[in-house]
Scaffold this motif. Sequence first.
Motif, short mmCIF file in Angstrom:
data_model
loop_
_atom_site.label_atom_id
_atom_site.label_comp_id
_atom_site.label_asym_id
_atom_site.label_seq_id
_atom_site.Cartn_x
_atom_site.Cartn_y
_atom_site.Cartn_z
N LYS B 45 0.82 -1.22 0.00
CA LYS B 45 0.00 0.00 0.00
C LYS B 45 0.85 1.26 0.00
CE LYS B 45 -3.82 -1.90 2.80
NZ LYS B 45 -4.45 -1.83 4.14
N PHE B 46 2.10 1.14 0.44
CA PHE B 46 2.88 2.35 0.72
C PHE B 46 4.15 2.42 -0.13
CE2 PHE B 46 0.77 0.83 4.61
CZ PHE B 46 -0.02 1.93 4.91
N PRO B 47 4.58 3.64 -0.44
CA PRO B 47 5.86 3.79 -1.14
C PRO B 47 7.05 3.54 -0.21
CG PRO B 47 4.89 5.95 -0.71
CD PRO B 47 3.89 4.94 -0.28
N VAL B 48 6.83 3.62 1.10
CA VAL B 48 7.89 3.38 2.07
C VAL B 48 7.46 2.20 2.95
CG1 VAL B 48 9.18 4.36 4.00
CG2 VAL B 48 8.50 5.83 2.08
N ARG B 50 8.28 1.03 5.78
CA ARG B 50 8.09 1.21 7.21
C ARG B 50 6.66 1.62 7.57
NH1 ARG B 50 11.89 3.95 11.73
NH2 ARG B 50 10.35 3.85 13.35
N SER B 51 5.95 2.24 6.62
CA SER B 51 4.58 2.66 6.88
C SER B 51 3.68 1.49 7.28
CB SER B 51 3.98 3.35 5.65
OG SER B 51 4.42 4.68 5.59
N LEU B 53 4.37 -0.74 9.37
CA LEU B 53 4.80 -1.29 10.65
C LEU B 53 3.64 -1.61 11.60
CD1 LEU B 53 6.95 -2.14 12.65
CD2 LEU B 53 7.37 0.26 13.20
N ILE B 54 2.72 -0.65 11.78
CA ILE B 54 1.64 -0.89 12.75
C ILE B 54 0.72 -2.04 12.28
CG2 ILE B 54 -0.36 0.11 13.92
CD1 ILE B 54 1.20 2.74 14.06
N PRO B 55 0.23 -2.00 11.02
CA PRO B 55 -0.58 -3.15 10.58
C PRO B 55 0.16 -4.49 10.75
CG PRO B 55 -0.76 -1.37 8.99
CD PRO B 55 0.25 -0.93 10.00
N PHE B 58 0.21 -5.79 14.35
CA PHE B 58 -1.04 -6.47 14.72
C PHE B 58 -1.03 -7.93 14.24
CE2 PHE B 58 -3.16 -2.22 15.17
CZ PHE B 58 -3.65 -2.43 16.45
N GLU B 89 10.63 0.92 19.74
CA GLU B 89 10.26 2.31 19.99
C GLU B 89 8.78 2.53 19.68
OE1 GLU B 89 11.67 5.07 17.07
OE2 GLU B 89 11.76 6.72 18.50
N VAL B 90 8.35 2.00 18.54
CA VAL B 90 6.96 2.18 18.13
C VAL B 90 6.04 1.27 18.96
CG1 VAL B 90 5.35 1.97 16.20
CG2 VAL B 90 7.64 2.93 15.84
N TYR B 94 2.25 2.51 21.53
CA TYR B 94 0.82 2.30 21.25
C TYR B 94 0.21 1.30 22.22
CZ TYR B 94 1.75 4.84 16.95
OH TYR B 94 2.10 5.81 16.05
N MET B 96 -2.34 -0.57 22.10
CA MET B 96 -2.90 -1.84 21.64
C MET B 96 -1.84 -2.87 21.28
SD MET B 96 -6.05 -0.65 19.28
CE MET B 96 -6.71 -2.30 19.07
N ILE B 97 -0.59 -2.45 21.28
CA ILE B 97 0.49 -3.40 20.99
C ILE B 97 1.00 -3.92 22.34
CG2 ILE B 97 2.72 -3.75 19.88
CD1 ILE B 97 0.41 -3.06 17.94
#
Lengths: 435, 184
Positions: B45-48, B50-51, B53-55, B58, B89-90, B94, B96-97
Amino acid sequence: MRIEAIGCEPNLIKRFALENSTRLDVVRKHGAYDMARKAVTTMSPAAVIDEVKKSALRGRGGAGFPTGMKWGFVPKDSPKEKYLVINGDESEPGTFKDRYIYERDPHLLLEGCLISCYAIGARTCYIYSRGEYKYLIDILDRAIEEARAAGFIGEKLFGTDFSCEMHTTTGAGAYICGEETALLNSLEGLRGHPRMKPPFPAVSGLYGCPTVVNNVETIAAVPWIIEHGGDAYRALGTEKSGGTKMWSVSGHVKYPGVYELPMGYDNLEKFIMEDCGGIPNGRKLKAVIPGGSSVYIMPASDIIGKKVLMDYEGLVVAGSMVGSGGMIVMDDTVDIFESTKNLTEFYKHESCGWCTPCREGTDWLVKVFKRIANGDGRIEDAQLLLDICDNIEGKSFCPLGDAAAWPIQSAIKKFPEDFKKHLVPMLQQDAIAAD
Amino acid sequence: MNSEQPLHSTQFTPNNPLPQEGLMPDSIATFEPEIIREMDMHIAKFPVKRSALIPLMFIVQRERGGYLDPPGVAFLADKLGIRITDVWEVATFYSMINTEPVGKYHIQVCRTLSCKILGAGAITEHCTKRLGIKPGGTTEDGRFSLSEVECLGSCGTAPMLQIGFDYHENLTIEKLDGILDSLP
């Protein structure tokens, strides 16, 4: 829970009641994507922005920034990719309106995204939702698949050169990600810390590219504006606050729910006491937080008999704000000291830790609240709370700090008695009672 | 330093770790091809990268027994070409993680204002009594964890709680018992 329009035709919620309203074949019969086709095939992007400017549509996430103006900030000659990002973080306590747009009419949001992408020259749209809304993201993913299969999302849409991709993505439980620059960081796979502004996202947002971040409800209003024109939308509301707004009402009312009202609805007392069925169990209205937990609390005396108009200007005159439209109604069983403590604990938990005034300030506030709740309140504590608030408000990196200070400042000002009774030491209270 | 090296240098790998006691993975998690496909769908979905990471966190959490363990973190760092510390770090930001094990059913009772004034306290208390754990605790058999969480956007149907990702709204004590009884 009720979902209805009062004082206007159902505009945003008109397809909510249809059976299987999330299915494309159902909503197509009711005009879904016709306005995207109209905009893309018969209007220039500038003409779309003009209609939105004329409509006086303002951001529904809380800040109320004029949407058309925000779109106008996107540089037209930038060689960089442009992005539309939908803010579906919806974490403001008391707010649950966007949720029902996802749940009942996801194609309305997608159509709004298409038109908005076309207007600002974006080819990619990310719909960022709070992580807890997983079942809603699944609904949206299915809707995107349907729309893609039907040729409404993808390459060369409606027989033109306009292409548009849409993706859902998710946060993971952080209120701060409702702040647009924190959201962008989260979307880039970082901690949700806010960014310095300027540069504003319209100039340098996602991946450093021009980006428009809009709330779900804001974008869902766009198809109506294209159908009926900006002037007609403005006429639904007032001169400065165009259109209709979804209010989510919770707490001590007989009929909590999501209500679509015209901007400038007359008036707040009628809305709570009649439209929402009034206060249950024969209790009395004590206080209302009209626009999500971050706005000033209003005592009943500022509402009853005061003809408070429900729009951006009317609520400011009455001493509060529209915010996100998340209205929390409290009856006379609620201790405003307790309710303010509850919200302060929320802000302490959600402070992202980036700047000192907010991180340390909210923590200190909670410590003072807890000490008072444990019976060790001192008479000077009200002033102490106000002093701490003063050191957060306007001095934090992003508006979360202000949002933590405002409920306390207004609660102490409007409900001094509720604080005073906790601030007199217990021994003294016993002595007073014995007298 | 070789200028050809990508910015997200993989210098902190399981073979060359940062000295973070307790968080250092001794292995990298592996996943079935279909799970990898699900992850790649998000990355695409992303050009980068790392974007995503959150999905992806999960997904790893779901597949690794409900929490992000050190081998799962090592996998994510490897998959996205970022450092292990970047993932931690991320992950720790959050709510929910989960970075600690949680029960099979994670009961999350909303404690914020609208729920509070409509009886969230009694809901939490009943959970505490029935499960024998306080908020923040997990039952000994690993079946239930209990948490008090901030506003879940369900104020009009308060009080409410979420079990995993499922919303349970307009709660009463009887309804809550029914929900807990019906869990497989």
